[in-house]
Design an enzyme around this catalytic site. Structure first.
Site, PDB file in Angstrom:
ATOM      1  CG  HIS A  25      -1.818   1.177   1.310  1.00 16.03           C
ATOM      2  ND1 HIS A  25      -3.069   1.199   0.738  1.00 16.03           N
ATOM      3  CD2 HIS A  25      -1.659   2.400   1.900  1.00 16.03           C
ATOM      4  CE1 HIS A  25      -3.633   2.379   0.955  1.00 16.03           C
ATOM      5  NE2 HIS A  25      -2.794   3.119   1.665  1.00 16.03           N
ATOM      6  CD  GLU A  26       1.657   3.665   3.628  1.00 17.31           C
ATOM      7  OE1 GLU A  26       1.998   4.735   3.102  1.00 17.31           O
ATOM      8  OE2 GLU A  26       0.559   3.504   4.191  1.00 17.31           O
ATOM      9  CG  HIS A  29       0.445   6.230  -0.686  1.00 18.56           C
ATOM     10  ND1 HIS A  29      -0.657   6.730  -1.338  1.00 18.56           N
ATOM     11  CD2 HIS A  29      -0.026   5.563   0.407  1.00 18.56           C
ATOM     12  CE1 HIS A  29      -1.746   6.385  -0.672  1.00 18.56           C
ATOM     13  NE2 HIS A  29      -1.390   5.673   0.373  1.00 18.56           N
TER      14      HIS A  29
END
Length: 377
Positions: A25-26, A29
């Site tokens: 997920h990170e 980003h």
């Protein structure tokens, strides 16, 4: 006799599930930020004190926290809950300010914020598509092979040989589609379109409830029509078709999540069925006991959950940021900082309340309150 994965296996499996998903997920980003030239100051997996950490040549501090329940990427210029420019940001030299999150146009900031959830969905598509490629895809025709006497289907007038075309407006391609929709809708009225000898009919059905108990002692309330399926048919698929099947399965799970959330909001499903980190840990251990395939499939499911939840328009979540960006795009100017700050306080309170609720539900499902009551009594 029920089985128990044990504390150590449960903890290990939980870390194996949550750790990679937080990283993925990170990483979404981070990669989006890199593409648009935003400097990442910190990339953290887990919260709390640093277990291990290092700086790369771009100046990003990569760290591993002792509490593996989340993570974050902190971009240069991303300051405060509302991510509004500060005096420190305005004082930066132009070349440094150009590398900050706030210096980027709205559409780039939106992509950076949404990228975490998008990568979660892509990760799930990769897993589910791989399963489809290796195992084949069920193509069993949605034709009723048997109707149990006195069942919901029997009471609705459904007959052997009927071909189910749609359920509550959702097109049915194979028998597995029927199972996926009905199992999550016990006592949920639905309209089923069928083909009977070339004639299209519509019947109203309310599935019954089937309570199943797995090897770990968990009970599940599942919807049941009371129909039998014809012999299973599996088709092999090519490598290029696998991602499409993975995307189709991912979208199907997202739709079920939307339906389930709607049932909870409208009171048709009890909030007691909502689970939290403790429940995820429990199921992680149980999935690990059932084998690697089961554990990897559970990782895909949690990845979809993580992406879906993060896109909800709740302040403090990625979806909350995107919601404010949408308003900014319409108004042609940012939402006032005060309004954002109040919204984020409310969002924080909502998330804390939800976390307390699901933790209470988890402890209830473990029988903690009954045990305490027995000790007190």
């Amino acid at each position: 006799m029920t089985e128990n994965p044990g504390f150590l296996l449960t903890v290990l499996a939980f870390v194996l599930v949550i750790g990679p998903l937080v990283f993925v997920h990170e990483l979404g980003h981070y990669i989006a930020g890199r593409i648009f030239g935003v400097k990442a100051e910190t990339f953290s997996i887990g919260f709390g004190g640093t277990i291990a950490g290092w700086h790369d040549k771009r100046g990003t501090h990569w760290k591993l926290g002792w509490l593996p329940l989340g993570g974050y990427v902190r971009f240069a210029g991303d300051m405060g809950a509302a991510s509004q420019p500060t005096a420190e940001w305005l004082a930066l030299p132009p070349e440094e300010r150009a590398k900050t999150f706030q210096a980027k146009p709205l559409w780039q900031r939106s992509i950076i914020v949404a990228a975490g959830a998008i990568v979660n969905f892509l990760f799930a598509i990769l897993i589910l598509g791989s399963f489809a490629y290796l195992e084949g895809v069920p193509r069993t025709p949605p034709v009723i092979a048997m109707v149990a006497e006195g069942s919901a289907a029997d009471r609705a007038g459904m007959k052997e040989g009927d071909r189910i075309l749609s359920i509550s407006g959702r097109s049915i391609g194979d028998f597995e589609d029927i199972y996926r929709i009905v199992r999550f809708s016990p006592i949920e009225p639905m309209q089923i379109a069928i083909d009977r000898g070339g004639n299209r009919l519509s019947v109203d059905v309310t599935p019954g409830v089937l309570v199943e108990r797995d090897r770990f002692g968990n009970e599940y309330r599942m919807g049941q029509l009371g129909i039998g399926k014809p012999p299973a048919v599996y088709d092999d698929i090519g490598l290029l078709e696998a991602p499409l099947v993975g995307a189709e399965r991912t979208w199907g799970i997202v739709r079920l999540m939307v339906d389930t959330l709607g049932q909870v909001v409208t009171g048709r499903r009890s909030v007691k069925e909502l689970g939290g980190p403790l429940k995820i840990a429990q199921v992680s251990g149980e999935a690990a006991m059932m084998g690697w395939e089961s554990l990897i499939g559970f990782i895909a499911l949690v990845s979809i959950n993580l992406g879906f939840i993060n896109l909800l328009p709740v302040p403090m979540l990625d979806g909350g940021h995107l919601f404010f960006y949408a308003i900014e795009a319409i108004r042609r100017k940012p939402v006032p900082v005060e309004a954002q700050e109040w919204a984020y306080r409310g969002g924080f309170a909502l998330l804390v309340s939800l976390m307390l609720l699901v933790t209470f539900n988890d402890l209830t499902s473990f029988g903690l309150w009954q045990k305490l009551g027995g000790l007190i009594g």
